[in-house]
Enzyme design. Structure first.
Site, PDB file in Angstrom:
ATOM      1  CG  ASP A  45      -2.837  92.173 119.924  1.00 23.62           C
ATOM      2  OD1 ASP A  45      -3.946  91.862 120.394  1.00 23.62           O
ATOM      3  OD2 ASP A  45      -1.877  91.393 119.906  1.00 23.62           O
ATOM      4  CB  VAL A  62      -1.972  89.105 117.631  1.00 20.72           C
ATOM      5  CG1 VAL A  62      -1.538  88.866 116.184  1.00 20.72           C
ATOM      6  CG2 VAL A  62      -3.339  88.476 117.884  1.00 20.72           C
ATOM      7  CG  ASP A  63       1.483  93.456 119.041  1.00 21.79           C
ATOM      8  OD1 ASP A  63       1.965  93.647 117.919  1.00 21.79           O
ATOM      9  OD2 ASP A  63       0.643  94.206 119.549  1.00 21.79           O
ATOM     10  CE1 TYR A  64       6.211  87.185 124.851  1.00 19.99           C
ATOM     11  CE2 TYR A  64       5.273  85.137 124.027  1.00 19.99           C
ATOM     12  CZ  TYR A  64       6.225  85.809 124.771  1.00 19.99           C
ATOM     13  OH  TYR A  64       7.194  85.093 125.421  1.00 19.99           O
TER      14      TYR A  64
END
Length: 409
Positions: A148, A180-182
């Site tokens: 991320d 960013v992962d989410y």
């Protein structure tokens, strides 16, 4: 009450860490049956990402930590060693009976195991095969790995986040959570659902969905990146200042801070009245929002002095009466204790083998006809291996035990 929206959809989840698991969790919340594949012995990499961990009945920490718990509820955990031919065969057999297969291995990794899209498509032409990677399936960076924070840096997000130039601590700053992962998890869910709709409602076929963190962070910059595309200039870091209406930012009061966003001229006039300085709204520097943007430092400095005269609660009450958007700067304890958060049920309780009443964060979607009410705890490593192999593939107890002895499951 109707069945959940994705009831009947079957998903084989080979993703690890956060973006992919978050998407699979979202789909599981919506009713899909999600079989999570983990490595025997160690499981998802997220299980080793540090404390805090739950403790088992003997008081020992284990591999059920917060990082894993946040992204794996409502799934079944099956351990399979895909580096072994027998493990690869198990995955292929399971893939024959699912609608979706998800993976987040490096580009090309699964091809050597015969588990890539083209190989799986041959045995299940209708499958939606979703690959979640750092840089996507094509391009010069495709083989690279990343996390991320790397994408926050490379994608431009850090360049516009942080204290303003000239202030102490100025410079690029990472957003706290793995945002960013989410966001990639959300895009992954959208991609999978769109492909399913194309296949089932429009008479289409299965396909390969390519989602990556780098694309996601760039797209998420939205109006910030559009400013650059229009005038060639990267917007400056603004700290807590707003991005449109002014004044907007965090203001210190006598006992804490609040966040204020004055979104239009009428709100500005009412805010000036609340602050006891109605004449400010007639100042030529501040009459229109465009003027306030130009003279941002001046109006922010004036507001900063005025907010220092009273406590947070006083200002929030008066601003609410005036219809001006504002709110306290909460920590997590204050946020979860907030009466509105409690009324929305954002904290849910599940029965976990190691903690009878484990708190999780509920799915953010609310449906009138198909409410998400069933939350099952993230599974222990391999908790459903025997159940899945026997019910889906017809393996008997002796076969499963033999695979365990060989380290296949």
């Amino acid at each position: 009450m109707s069945a959940l929206p994705l009831s009947g959809i079957k998903i084989l989840d080979l993703t690890r860490v956060l973006a992919g698991p978050l998407s699979a969790q979202m789909l599981a919340d919506l009713g899909a049956e999600v079989i999570k594949i983990e490595r025997p012995g160690t499981g998802d990499d997220a299980r080793a990402f540090g404390p805090p961990y739950l403790v088992d009945p003997d008081g020992k920490e284990n591999n059920n930590n917060s990082f894993y718990l946040c992204a794996n509820r409502n799934k079944k955990s099956v351990t399979v060693n895909i580096a072994k031919p027998e493990g690869q065969e198990i995955i292929r057999e399971l893939a024959k009976g699912v609608d979706v297969m998800m993976e987040n291995y490096k580009v090309g990794d699964l091809k050597r195991y015969g588990l890539d899209y083209e190989s799986i498509k041959k045995i299940n032409p209708r499958i939606i095969y979703c690959s979640v990677t750092g840089f996507g399936q094509t391009g010069p960076y495709a083989p690279r790995a990343g996390y991320d924070a790397i994408f926050q840096a490379m994608g431009g997000l850090m360049s516009v986040t942080g204290h303003m130039d000239g202030e102490p601590g100025a410079g690029p700053m990472k957003v706290g959570p793995s945002i960013v992962d989410y966001m990639t998890g959300m895009n992954t869910s959208i991609g999978i659902l769109s492909a399913l709709y194309h296949r089932d409602a429009r008479g289409g076929e299965g396909q390969h969905v390519d989602v990556c963190l780098f694309d996601t962070v760039i797209a998420s910059l939205s109006h910030y990146a559009q400013i650059y595309l229009v005038n060639g200039k990267t917007p400056p870091r603004r700290g807590t200042w707003g991005n449109g209406g002014m004044p907007a930012g965090v203001f210190r009061c006598t006992d804490g801070e609040l966040m204020l966003v004055v979104g239009n001229d009428a709100q500005f006039e009412r805010t000036c009245a609340v602050l006891g300085e109605p004449e400010l709204a007639k100042d030529p520097r501040f009459i229109k929002n465009n003027n306030r943007v130009v003279h941002g430092k001046e109006i922010m400095a004036i507001f900063a002095g005025l907010f220092l005269k009273r406590p947070v609660a006083y200002w929030l009450e008066e601003l609410e009466k005036a219809g001006v958007p504002s709110g306290p700067v909460n920590d997590f304890a204050q946020m979860f204790a907030d009466e509105h958060v409690r009324s929305r049920g954002m904290e849910v309780k599940v029965d976990h083998p190691f903690e009878h009443s484990l708190s999780l964060i509920r799915n953010a979607l609310t449906f009138s006809a198909t409410p998400i009410n069933d939350y099952r705890a993230p599974p222990l490593l391999g908790a459903n291996t025997k159940e899945v192999l026997s019910s889906k593939l017809g393996y008997d107890e002796a076969m499963i035990e033999g695979l365990k002895v060989k380290g296949i499951v």
